[in-house]
Design an enzyme around this catalytic site. Structure first.
Site, PDB file in Angstrom:
ATOM      1  N   LEU A 121       0.630  -1.514  -0.021  1.00 25.02           N
ATOM      2  CA  LEU A 121       0.126  -0.027  -0.049  1.00 25.02           C
ATOM      3  C   LEU A 121       0.957   1.662   0.071  1.00 25.02           C
ATOM      4  O   LEU A 121       0.743   1.875  -0.642  1.00 25.02           O
ATOM      5  CB  LEU A 121      -1.102   0.133   1.363  1.00 25.02           C
ATOM      6  CG  LEU A 121      -2.319   0.907   1.080  1.00 25.02           C
ATOM      7  CD1 LEU A 121      -2.813  -0.386   0.384  1.00 25.02           C
ATOM      8  CD2 LEU A 121      -2.980   0.951   2.640  1.00 25.02           C
ATOM      9  N   ALA A 128       9.303   5.049   6.458  1.00 27.74           N
ATOM     10  CA  ALA A 128      10.793   4.984   6.189  1.00 27.74           C
ATOM     11  C   ALA A 128      11.056   3.731   7.201  1.00 27.74           C
ATOM     12  O   ALA A 128      12.744   3.063   7.236  1.00 27.74           O
ATOM     13  CB  ALA A 128      11.110   6.821   6.977  1.00 27.74           C
ATOM     14  N   GLU A 129      10.257   3.867   8.372  1.00 29.46           N
ATOM     15  CA  GLU A 129      10.236   2.126   9.067  1.00 29.46           C
ATOM     16  C   GLU A 129       9.313   1.854   8.691  1.00 29.46           C
ATOM     17  O   GLU A 129       9.964   0.671   9.316  1.00 29.46           O
ATOM     18  CB  GLU A 129       9.593   2.934  10.641  1.00 29.46           C
ATOM     19  CG  GLU A 129      10.480   4.566  11.011  1.00 29.46           C
ATOM     20  CD  GLU A 129      11.522   3.691  12.230  1.00 29.46           C
ATOM     21  OE1 GLU A 129      11.084   2.806  13.202  1.00 29.46           O
ATOM     22  OE2 GLU A 129      13.017   4.459  12.163  1.00 29.46           O
ATOM     23  N   ALA A 130       8.406   1.878   8.225  1.00 21.72           N
ATOM     24  CA  ALA A 130       7.553   0.529   7.764  1.00 21.72           C
ATOM     25  C   ALA A 130       7.116   0.439   6.627  1.00 21.72           C
ATOM     26  O   ALA A 130       6.974   1.673   6.139  1.00 21.72           O
ATOM     27  CB  ALA A 130       6.646   0.985   8.891  1.00 21.72           C
ATOM     28  N   LYS A 175       1.206  -3.751   9.014  1.00 22.24           N
ATOM     29  CA  LYS A 175       2.396  -2.620   9.016  1.00 22.24           C
ATOM     30  C   LYS A 175       3.406  -3.579   9.762  1.00 22.24           C
ATOM     31  O   LYS A 175       3.283  -3.827  10.082  1.00 22.24           O
ATOM     32  CB  LYS A 175       1.735  -1.194  10.457  1.00 22.24           C
ATOM     33  CG  LYS A 175       2.813  -0.685  10.303  1.00 22.24           C
ATOM     34  CD  LYS A 175       2.745   1.189  11.011  1.00 22.24           C
ATOM     35  CE  LYS A 175       3.277   2.100  11.012  1.00 22.24           C
ATOM     36  NZ  LYS A 175       2.248   3.095  11.364  1.00 22.24           N
ATOM     37  N   ASP A 201       2.607  13.669  14.866  1.00 22.91           N
ATOM     38  CA  ASP A 201       3.123  14.090  13.404  1.00 22.91           C
ATOM     39  C   ASP A 201       1.613  13.951  12.501  1.00 22.91           C
ATOM     40  O   ASP A 201       1.359  13.487  11.884  1.00 22.91           O
ATOM     41  CB  ASP A 201       3.543  12.536  12.572  1.00 22.91           C
ATOM     42  CG  ASP A 201       3.418  12.638  11.033  1.00 22.91           C
ATOM     43  OD1 ASP A 201       3.898  13.887  10.818  1.00 22.91           O
ATOM     44  OD2 ASP A 201       3.788  11.825  10.294  1.00 22.91           O
TER      45      ASP A 201
END
Lengths: 217, 336
Positions: free
Chosen positions: B37, B41-43, B60, B170
Site C-alpha cells: 500500500l 522510512a520505518e514501516a 504494518k 505527526d
C-alpha cells in the site's frame, strides 16, 4: 441438527480448525476431568461459550495461537491449551483456564480442535471423526457456531470485568451502560436497541482484540 | 498426540508484490498475497485479509534495518511497535476513533490494524481547493457549510485524543481519515448532526428507516456470510454490493460526500503525554499542513481551533501555548 464447522484462517491454509458449540451441557465435569487426566482422546480446547463475545474474538485467539506455534513459542503444553491461554488478558495460565476454560458448572460449551495438516485420506483427523467423537462424549444440544447464537449466550458483564473494560467508555451493549453514545441517549422510539447492542459489541470486540494481541509484551 | 513446530504452510509461493523484501511468516508463504500500500522510512503497509477472507486488515511491517546491530535493531523495532500499539489500544478504550489493533508480533516486527475505509482529509482539502479555484468566489454556500462541519469534527477528534493524554507527534492532514458512515451506521450521522444543530438530511433519515425495516444490523449479517462454515472461497458478494451502492450515492451527489467519522491514523510517533507543549506542537504541525495545502484553507483551520478550544477542559491553555509555538517554531530554543 447443527454439526461441527470447519474454518480456515487466511494465511494458515494447512490448518483446518474444527469448531462445535453445545448448549445445555450436562457432563461438563466429566469432560473437564478428561482434560485434567490428559486423556489423549480429548485433545480439544473446551471453552466456556459465555466468555466468547463473537466469532472474531475466538478467531483472533486462534490466529495468535497458530502464529505463536509457527514461531515455536507456545507458553503452555499443547496447542489446544494455548488457545485458552491466548484468550486471557494476562500471563497466568491457571487463571486463563478458570476464566475461559470448561468448569464443572459450564452449561454452554465450545469445542475447538486444530489440525496441524490439511485434510487428506491419510489424516485420521477429519470433520467426520471430530463430529462423531464429540457426539459420543458431549451430552448437550449442538448449536450452530455463529455470532447470532453467541449473542444470546455471552456474559457481557463478566467479559467486561475480566478484560477490565470498566474504566473507559467501551461497549454500551444491551445492559444499558453508558456507551460511546451514552451522552446523547436519544432513543428514537426505542427501535435502535438492537443496533446499539451490535455497535457496543463491535466496539468491545476491538478493544479485546487489542488486549489479546498485546498480552505478554 | 504431540505437536511438532508447524512447518511453513506448503502452498505454492505467492507472487511477490515487493521483490526485494520478504514478509515474516505466516504472510510470506500465504496463498493470499498481500498488496503493498505504502512505504515509509520505518514501516511498510500492506493490505491483507485477516481472520476471514472478506475482512481486510492493514499490516504494518517494520523490516529489520541491515545497517543496525541485530540486537539493537530488534530492541528498537519492538519498543516502537509496542509503543504505537499501546497508544492505539488506549485510544480505543477511551472511545477515540483510531484503527483497532487486531494482532501483533513484536518479535517479527508487524502489527495488524483495522482497515479504515474512506480517504484522507488531505484529499478532501485538495479537492475543495481545486473546486474553489474553478468556481471562483461565488462557490455555493452549502458546500462551505459542509466543510466547516468537517473542520468541527477534526477539532473535536484532536481534542478528544489530547484529553485522554495522547499526543500524536505527526498530526498532518494525511493522517486524518474521513470514514464514510456504513449503511448500518446512518443513524449515528443523524444523531451527530442533530447535536451539531444541522438539520439531518432526508437521505440519512431514509437510510435509517430502511435499516430499521431490514430488522437486523447489516454488520452482523455480513459477518455471518463471511464466516459460514467451510468458507475456503472468499465471499465478496456483500462487500462489492456495498461499495457499488456507495459509489452510486456519490454519483448522485455530484461530489464526494463530506459526511463521516474522523479517524486518526499513524501513531508511529505518538507519545502518552499531557503537556501543553506537546499538544500545542501537534496543533502547530496540523496548522502547517493546512497552510501547505492552500492559503485559502486558513479560515478552515480557524474553525478547527475554535472547536478544539471547546472540546475539553484545558484546551484553551493549549491554544495560548500555540501562539508561543508559532513565534518560535516546533523546536524549543535551547538558548538563554
Amino acid at each position: 441438527m447443527a454439526s461441527v464447522q470447519t474454518f480456515y484462517l487466511p494465511h494458515f491454509p494447512s490448518n483446518p480448525i474444527y469448531i462445535a458449540l453445545f448448549k445445555d451441557v450436562s457432563n461438563a465435569s466429566f469432560l473437564r476431568q478428561q482434560l485434567l487426566d490428559a486423556n489423549t482422546e480429548f485433545d480439544y480446547a473446551f471453552l466456556d461459550a459465555t466468555m466468547i463475545l463473537s466469532s472474531t474474538h475466538l478467531l483472533a485467539a486462534l490466529f495468535r495461537t497458530l502464529n505463536d506455534s509457527l514461531h515455536n513459542r507456545l507458553k503452555s503444553r499443547t496447542i489446544h491449551s494455548e488457545i485458552v491461554f491466548s484468550l486471557s488478558p494476562n500471563n497466568n495460565i491457571a487463571e486463563a483456564f478458570r476464566r475461559f476454560g470448561i468448569s464443572a458448572t459450564t452449561n454452554s460449551l465450545i469445542a475447538v480442535k486444530i489440525s496441524m495438516s490439511p485434510p487428506s485420506p491419510s489424516n485420521p483427523l477429519s470433520i467426520e471423526s471430530v463430529q462423531s467423537h464429540l457426539t459420543r462424549v458431549v451430552q448437550g444440544t449442538q448449536m450452530v457456531f455463529s455470532d447470532e447464537t453467541l449473542l444470546g449466550l455471552t456474559d457481557l458483564e463478566r467479559l467486561r470485568k475480566v478484560y477490565k473494560l470498566d474504566s473507559g467508555k467501551v461497549g454500551g451493549g444491551g445492559a444499558g451502560k453508558k456507551g460511546r453514545n451514552g451522552k446523547e441517549e436519544s432513543v428514537v422510539n426505542g427501535m435502535n436497541g438492537f443496533e446499539d447492542e451490535v455497535d457496543g459489541r463491535l466496539e468491545m470486540e476491538s478493544v479485546i482484540l487489542g488486549i489479546m494481541a498485546l498480552k505478554g509484551s | 498426540m504431540t505437536y511438532a513446530p508447524a512447518p511453513a504452510p506448503t502452498a505454492e509461493p505467492a507472487p511477490q508484490t515487493h521483490p526485494t523484501l520478504t514478509l515474516p511468516a505466516p504472510f510470506a508463504t500465504s496463498p493470499d498475497p498481500p498488496s503493498l500500500l505504502t512505504q515509509g522510512a520505518e514501516a511498510i503497509i500492506y493490505k491483507i485479509s485477516f481472520l476471514t477472507p472478506s475482512t481486510s486488515c492493514a499490516l504494518k511491517y517494520r523490516p529489520p534495518k541491515p545497517y543496525r546491530h541485530p540486537t539493537l535493531d530488534k530492541r528498537l523495532t519492538k519498543a516502537r511497535l509496542l509503543a504505537e500499539a499501546r497508544v492505539l489500544v488506549k485510544c480505543r478504550r477511551e472511545g477515540v476513533r483510531v484503527p483497532a489493533v487486531l494482532a501483533a508480533d513484536w518479535e517479527a516486527g508487524w502489527v495488524g490494524l483495522e482497515w479504515v475505509e474512506g480517504g484522507t482529509v488531505r484529499g478532501v482539502l485538495d479537492g475543495w481547493v481545486h473546486r474553489e479555484e474553478k468556481e471562483g468566489a461565488e462557490g455555493e454556500g452549502g458546500k462551505e457549510k459542509e466543510m466547516l462541519d468537517l473542520m468541527m469534527r477534526v477539532g473535536r477528534a484532536v481534542g478528544r485524543m489530547h484529553e485522554i493524554g495522547v499526543c500524536h507527534g505527526d498530526l498532518t492532514t494525511s493522517n486524518l481519515m474521513l470514514r464514510p458512515f456504513k449503511k448500518g451506521k446512518a443513524k449515528r450521522e443523524e444523531k451527530d448532526s442533530t447535536r451539531d444543530t444541522v438539520a439531518p438530511t432526508q437521505s440519512s433519515r431514509e437510510a435509517v428507516r430502511a435499516q430499521l425495516a431490514a430488522g437486523k444490523g447489516t454488520v452482523s449479517a455480513e459477518r455471518e456470510t463471511a464466516m459460514t462454515a467451510e468458507s475456503t472461497a472468499p465471499a465478496p458478494a456483500p462487500v462489492t454490493q456495498d461499495t457499488q451502492e456507495g459509489r452510486e450515492k456519490e454519483d448522485t451527489a455530484g461530489s464526494p460526500t463530506l459526511a463521516g467519522d474522523i479517524v486518526l491514523i499513524d501513531f508511529g510517533l505518538a507519545t502518552q503525554s499531557s503537556h501543553d507543549e506537546d499538544r500545542a506542537v501537534d496543533l502547530y504541525v496540523l496548522e502547517r499542513a493546512f497552510a501547505a495545502t492552500h492559503p485559502a484553507a486558513e479560515p478552515l483551520f480557524r474553525e478547527v481551533l475554535r472547536c478544539y478550544g471547546e472540546s475539553y477542559k484545558g484546551a484553551r491553555v493549549v491554544l495560548k501555548r500555540l501562539e508561543e509555538v508559532r513565534m518560535r517554531g516546533r523546536k524549543r530554543s535551547m538558548l538563554g
